[in-house]
Design a protein around this motif. Sequence first.
Motif, PDB file in Angstrom:
ATOM      1  N   GLY A  20       0.822  -1.195   0.000  1.00  0.00           N
ATOM      2  CA  GLY A  20       0.000   0.000   0.000  1.00  0.00           C
ATOM      3  C   GLY A  20       0.863   1.254   0.000  1.00  0.00           C
ATOM      4  N   SER A  21       0.298   2.347   0.488  1.00  0.00           N
ATOM      5  CA  SER A  21       1.030   3.616   0.464  1.00  0.00           C
ATOM      6  C   SER A  21       1.995   3.770   1.632  1.00  0.00           C
ATOM      7  N   ASN A  22       2.010   2.813   2.542  1.00  0.00           N
ATOM      8  CA  ASN A  22       2.927   2.878   3.688  1.00  0.00           C
ATOM      9  C   ASN A  22       3.490   1.488   3.968  1.00  0.00           C
ATOM     10  N   HIS A  65      -6.568   4.071  10.844  1.00  0.00           N
ATOM     11  CA  HIS A  65      -6.469   5.469  11.278  1.00  0.00           C
ATOM     12  C   HIS A  65      -5.072   5.776  11.815  1.00  0.00           C
ATOM     13  N   ALA A  66      -4.542   4.870  12.644  1.00  0.00           N
ATOM     14  CA  ALA A  66      -3.184   5.072  13.164  1.00  0.00           C
ATOM     15  C   ALA A  66      -2.176   5.077  12.027  1.00  0.00           C
ATOM     16  N   ASP A  67      -2.386   4.198  11.063  1.00  0.00           N
ATOM     17  CA  ASP A  67      -1.465   4.122   9.937  1.00  0.00           C
ATOM     18  C   ASP A  67      -1.481   5.416   9.126  1.00  0.00           C
ATOM     19  N   ALA A  68      -2.663   6.025   8.988  1.00  0.00           N
ATOM     20  CA  ALA A  68      -2.757   7.284   8.244  1.00  0.00           C
ATOM     21  C   ALA A  68      -1.918   8.373   8.896  1.00  0.00           C
ATOM     22  N   HIS A  82      10.643   8.008  -1.584  1.00  0.00           N
ATOM     23  CA  HIS A  82       9.556   8.979  -1.682  1.00  0.00           C
ATOM     24  C   HIS A  82       8.457   8.481  -2.613  1.00  0.00           C
ATOM     25  N   ALA A  83       8.826   7.914  -3.740  1.00  0.00           N
ATOM     26  CA  ALA A  83       7.814   7.412  -4.674  1.00  0.00           C
ATOM     27  C   ALA A  83       6.927   6.367  -4.012  1.00  0.00           C
ATOM     28  N   ALA A  84       7.514   5.508  -3.201  1.00  0.00           N
ATOM     29  CA  ALA A  84       6.758   4.417  -2.585  1.00  0.00           C
ATOM     30  C   ALA A  84       5.691   4.913  -1.618  1.00  0.00           C
ATOM     31  N   VAL A  85       5.931   6.059  -0.964  1.00  0.00           N
ATOM     32  CA  VAL A  85       4.970   6.545   0.032  1.00  0.00           C
ATOM     33  C   VAL A  85       4.151   7.729  -0.468  1.00  0.00           C
ATOM     34  N   HIS A 126       1.842   7.422   8.359  1.00  0.00           N
ATOM     35  CA  HIS A 126       2.201   7.572   6.957  1.00  0.00           C
ATOM     36  C   HIS A 126       2.491   9.022   6.615  1.00  0.00           C
ATOM     37  N   GLN A 127       1.571   9.919   6.961  1.00  0.00           N
ATOM     38  CA  GLN A 127       1.745  11.311   6.550  1.00  0.00           C
ATOM     39  C   GLN A 127       2.858  12.018   7.316  1.00  0.00           C
TER      40      GLN A 127
END
Length: 670
Positions: A240-242, A356-359, A547-550, A362-363
């Motif tokens: 995924g994004s993270n 939610h914690a992952d969001a 950076h691209a991966a996340v 991630h950011q």
Amino acid sequence: MSVTYEVTVATGGSIQAGTIDKISVSLVGSLSNSDKFRIWTLFNLSPGSTKTMNIESEDNLGEILLVKLYKDARLLIPEDSWYCQYVTVKAPNNAVHNFPCYSWLVGESSLTVIEGKARRKCEYQYPILEEHWVNEIQSRQEAYQWSTFVPGIPRNIKAESASDLPKDAQFTLDRKLYLIFDLDSAFLDLGMNSLKDSQKMWNNLEEVQKSVDLSKVPVAAYVVKHWKEDTFFGYQYMNGSNPQLIKQCTHIPSKFPVTDEMVSSSLGPGTSLQEELQKGNIYIVDYEILHGIPANSILGKQQYLEAPMCLLYSNPENDLIPIAIQIRQEPGPQNPIFLPSDGKYDWCLAKIWVRHADAQIHQLLSHLLETHLFAEIFCVATLRKLPNAHPLFKLLMPHLKYTLHINTGARELLISDGGVIDKAFSTGGAGKVQILQRAMDQITYSYLCLPEDLASRGVERLPKYYYRDDALKIWFAINRFVENIVKIYYKDDATVLDDSEIQEWATEIFTEGFLARQSSGFPTMLQTRAELIKFLTMIIFTCSGRHAAVNTGQFDWGSWMPNNPSTMQKPAPSEKGKTGMFDIMCTLPGIQGTAIVVATIYLLSKTSPSATKLGTYVEERFTEAEPRACIETFQKDLQQITLEIEKRNESLELKYEYLLPDLIENSIAI
């Protein structure tokens, strides 16, 4: 007898690169200097143009060492900046000297450009070059100064806004046309304009689905369809994004008292939790860093934040599935361990708390801190400590381009007081700073070195971990490229150790960026070629592949809000059997928060039309044949990686494409 030099001046190709101001040039040689000659043209120096002129000198100037460029405004006409791409000088013996410039001249100013051969300080063979080195570094250190956004996080460039940056660090107009952070344009693009000011809650998931059309975004459409599935939940930790948090679990933590009985139905017959731990099939994600962080208040309403733990199992079908979730860190009767065998709404809400914690992580960490802010450290230190002619400056600058501008914009609009994080995330307000500070206390050099990080997390054998497979390909391609470049300019370890420029550069990165924290393991000096190669690989990978991966997949995975909730509006459940769909809807972000986050990640995921993909060096800073051959080899390696990824993806229902070399930008410029 006079001597003639043929001088060609190239203007950059961006929209504003040309000028109507008066441009002049003079040559500095090892024997003598030329007069100052005006570049005459019937029209202005237009973008993408070259102008050739002859410079006459009464004497042979010797080896051409420097070119001096001058810009003077025309009478009664506003100043018009000029971007010089390069200068070439053809000597009487037909030898051509290259002077890569890639700089702006602003106002009535001059710029001295050194001949393009890469050289270390000890190779400045003439006093005039030594003087040039001193002047260049002094000028850079005046233009690029360190500042502190908040204590305890990496220091940053001193600039209140992007307009305060030197023009060389700012986006050109063609990039500005697509500059991110324009939320109003995103609301319009997404058809969410009517939602941006709504303070209402969502009534049901059908309303959420109708709020933005994701049918034409293949991965997002897949997320909408599959987000409730356990196999999909686990898949996101790998692809995924993270994808950088999951770790192998070798023993069950005492704070997470999962028993064999709890998970037996998930593991299946003929095995046990202890057996699967010993086989290396149990994995964990622990959001402990969020524990005790104060939750934000949005529009006067208290939000909620917890630090969950999730246990996952790599099953015989090679799927990674969640088998136990504890939403708070401290075990106890009011903090039940949720299981797939619980009621569907209990289990669904438990997974939402994990997402939610992952969001948040991630950011704030995976994306902001570990790519953007770290890249800024590398960029400012490089500009302050390495002159244009240094081989490492030539190597690194394409991977640091525009990062200062994008980060300054982020500090203004995303992480500032009242910015997007404060408006829509449970970690807004004081929380975001505390999380960043905690992370800085824990970050290590090994964590940023991909092979070491994967080994420390014990995920080398985890099936279907496409991020790992593709990231390693990119890492080792960069590593081979860096090794080839380093071996051209550093013949042995002693030449690395003796290079005072890179030693001061490494020290500045450690001191200003990583706050001189010895436990981080970041080097304060680089003593061998191997150490230098590893350090440079880490920097380039951070600014490109990492950076691209996340970043690239943010909209894919986060646009369906229930899969990526930025905040939670009700406390976490303290017992089982009391949750229904109404409770889930009351817990999820409201309409305005959803719109803000979806618009933001839509902008962050966009690729600029002027993006420069990994391995493409528009600015030809290396002028010698050897490093240019290394670049060609690097590009061929990336082409091969593209073929391998595309072949692998042919058999996948959900393709993993974020580390396709053509989709990786050279630098963090968005």
